[in-house]
Write a protein that holds these residues in place. Structure first.
Motif, short mmCIF file in Angstrom:
data_model
loop_
_atom_site.label_atom_id
_atom_site.label_comp_id
_atom_site.label_asym_id
_atom_site.label_seq_id
_atom_site.Cartn_x
_atom_site.Cartn_y
_atom_site.Cartn_z
N UNK A 66 -7.90 36.70 -37.95
CA UNK A 66 -7.20 37.12 -39.18
C UNK A 66 -5.81 37.61 -38.81
N UNK A 67 -4.82 37.30 -39.64
CA UNK A 67 -3.49 37.87 -39.46
C UNK A 67 -3.55 39.34 -39.84
N UNK A 68 -3.27 40.23 -38.89
CA UNK A 68 -3.41 41.66 -39.14
C UNK A 68 -2.40 42.13 -40.17
N UNK A 69 -2.88 42.90 -41.14
CA UNK A 69 -2.05 43.43 -42.23
C UNK A 69 -1.66 44.86 -41.87
N UNK A 70 -0.54 44.99 -41.15
CA UNK A 70 -0.10 46.30 -40.68
C UNK A 70 0.39 47.16 -41.84
N UNK A 71 0.19 48.48 -41.72
CA UNK A 71 0.62 49.44 -42.73
C UNK A 71 1.48 50.50 -42.06
N UNK A 72 2.67 50.72 -42.58
CA UNK A 72 3.57 51.74 -42.03
C UNK A 72 2.88 53.10 -42.09
N UNK B 277 -5.36 33.02 -27.46
CA UNK B 277 -4.82 33.25 -28.80
C UNK B 277 -3.32 33.01 -28.83
N UNK B 278 -2.86 31.96 -29.51
CA UNK B 278 -1.43 31.66 -29.52
C UNK B 278 -0.63 32.47 -30.53
N UNK B 279 -1.29 33.19 -31.44
CA UNK B 279 -0.62 33.91 -32.52
C UNK B 279 -0.65 35.40 -32.23
N UNK B 280 0.50 35.98 -31.94
CA UNK B 280 0.56 37.40 -31.58
C UNK B 280 0.20 38.32 -32.74
N UNK B 281 0.23 37.81 -33.96
CA UNK B 281 -0.10 38.64 -35.12
C UNK B 281 -1.59 38.60 -35.45
N UNK B 282 -2.36 37.79 -34.73
CA UNK B 282 -3.77 37.61 -35.07
C UNK B 282 -4.66 38.62 -34.36
N UNK B 283 -5.53 39.24 -35.13
CA UNK B 283 -6.61 40.04 -34.56
C UNK B 283 -7.85 39.14 -34.49
N UNK B 284 -8.80 39.54 -33.67
CA UNK B 284 -9.98 38.69 -33.51
C UNK B 284 -11.25 39.49 -33.32
N UNK B 285 -12.36 38.87 -33.72
CA UNK B 285 -13.69 39.39 -33.41
C UNK B 285 -14.47 38.28 -32.72
N UNK B 286 -15.12 38.61 -31.61
CA UNK B 286 -16.03 37.70 -30.92
C UNK B 286 -17.45 38.24 -31.11
N UNK B 287 -18.40 37.33 -31.35
CA UNK B 287 -19.81 37.73 -31.43
C UNK B 287 -20.62 36.67 -30.70
#
Length: 275
Positions: A142-148, A84-94
């Motif tokens: 998906x780019x993770x949508x962080x919430x404070x 994964x080259x994008x540090x902001x990306x979360x992932x699901x593997x199935x």
């Protein structure tokens, strides 16, 4: 519990094959039939060895914008130490076929068909096929949508076989969802689930909602309502829906109709363009 998961194998169509097919792309939805997933439409990725993939969806302005979905195919020995080259990306593997070895933070996880992994953004993971047969799995990003004020979710390694499906109310179990993540866990901004319909079961209204969808048919067949159209779908087909596209279905039988479902959840609507 025996489960069947359709996995593409590629190939090349014969010159005698007619061009007529079920593939369609509209302003509200797309259908990518299993027959489209041939050798000539595969892709390759940096730092993945002995690997090819089918790209099922990617963010498109004016269509579905939250996620991408791949079907990965790893030959024996294939995989990546820099997946994964994008540090902001979360992932699901199935995993739908074979055995995938995932290493995360030094721990080894062997994933077999029905295996699910959630990989938070910034995860230090690798993926390898250490078996003698091909491995095929879905990778949703998906780019993770962080919430404070909300912690980021933790990694998960699960298998569908160990999770009891949740029946939809009033359906006598004929429509059920296998959930890998607690819907009340607001740390998660996407859900990947498995939806199961018994033969003859239906979604009895036109769902119209803000969530974008990717639906990959794992098993069976159905007639699916997409916007104003009814389309036939079967194992191996992929449906890609933008927000607010009406949807419903009739499960055709004779066996179960099951699909892997992506949707974005649990976040405020963005009121201005992303930076």
């Amino acid at each position: 519990m025996n489960r069947s998961y359709y996995a593409p194998t590629g190939g090349t169509p014969a010159q005698t094959q007619i061009l007529t097919d079920r593939a369609v792309f509209t302003e509200a939805y797309a259908v990518i039939p299993k027959g489209v997933m041939m050798d000539i439409v595969t892709s390759f990725l940096p730092f993945w060895e002995n690997t090819r993939l089918w790209v099922l969806s990617r963010p498109l302005s004016g269509f579905a914008e939250t996620f991408s979905q791949y079907i990965m195919e790893l030959a024996p020995g294939g995989g990546s130490d820099r997946p994964e080259p994008d540090a902001s990306a979360e992932g699901v593997l199935f995993v739908v076929e074979g055995e995938l070895t995932v290493m995360l933070d030094g721990a080894i996880h062997r994933m077999t068909p029905g295996g699910y992994a959630f990989l938070p953004p910034g995860s230090d993971w690798t993926a390898r096929n250490r078996s003698g047969n091909p491995v095929r799995f879905h990778w949703i990003r998906k780019a993770y949508d962080a919430v404070d004020g909300l912690e980021r979710p933790q990694p998960l390694f699960l298998n569908e076989a160990d999770i009891a499906p949740t029946p939809m109310p009033g359906t006598d179990g004929k429509w059920a969802t296998t959930r890998f993540v607690d819907p009340a866990d607001l740390r998660h901004d996407m859900h990947v689930t498995i939806v199961t319909f018994e033969p003859g079961a239906v979604i009895p209204f036109a769902e119209t909602h803000v969530m974008e969808h990717g639906l990959y048919v794992l098993e069976g067949k159905a007639v699916y309502r997409l916007n104003q159209d009814w389309v036939e779908v079967e194992a191996g087909d992929y449906m890609w829906l933008r927000a607010f596209c009406p949807q419903a279905c009739y499960a055709g039988g004779p066996g179960k109709f099951r699909y892997l479902l992506y949707k974005d959840v649990n976040r405020h609507m963005k009121l201005r363009p992303r930076a």
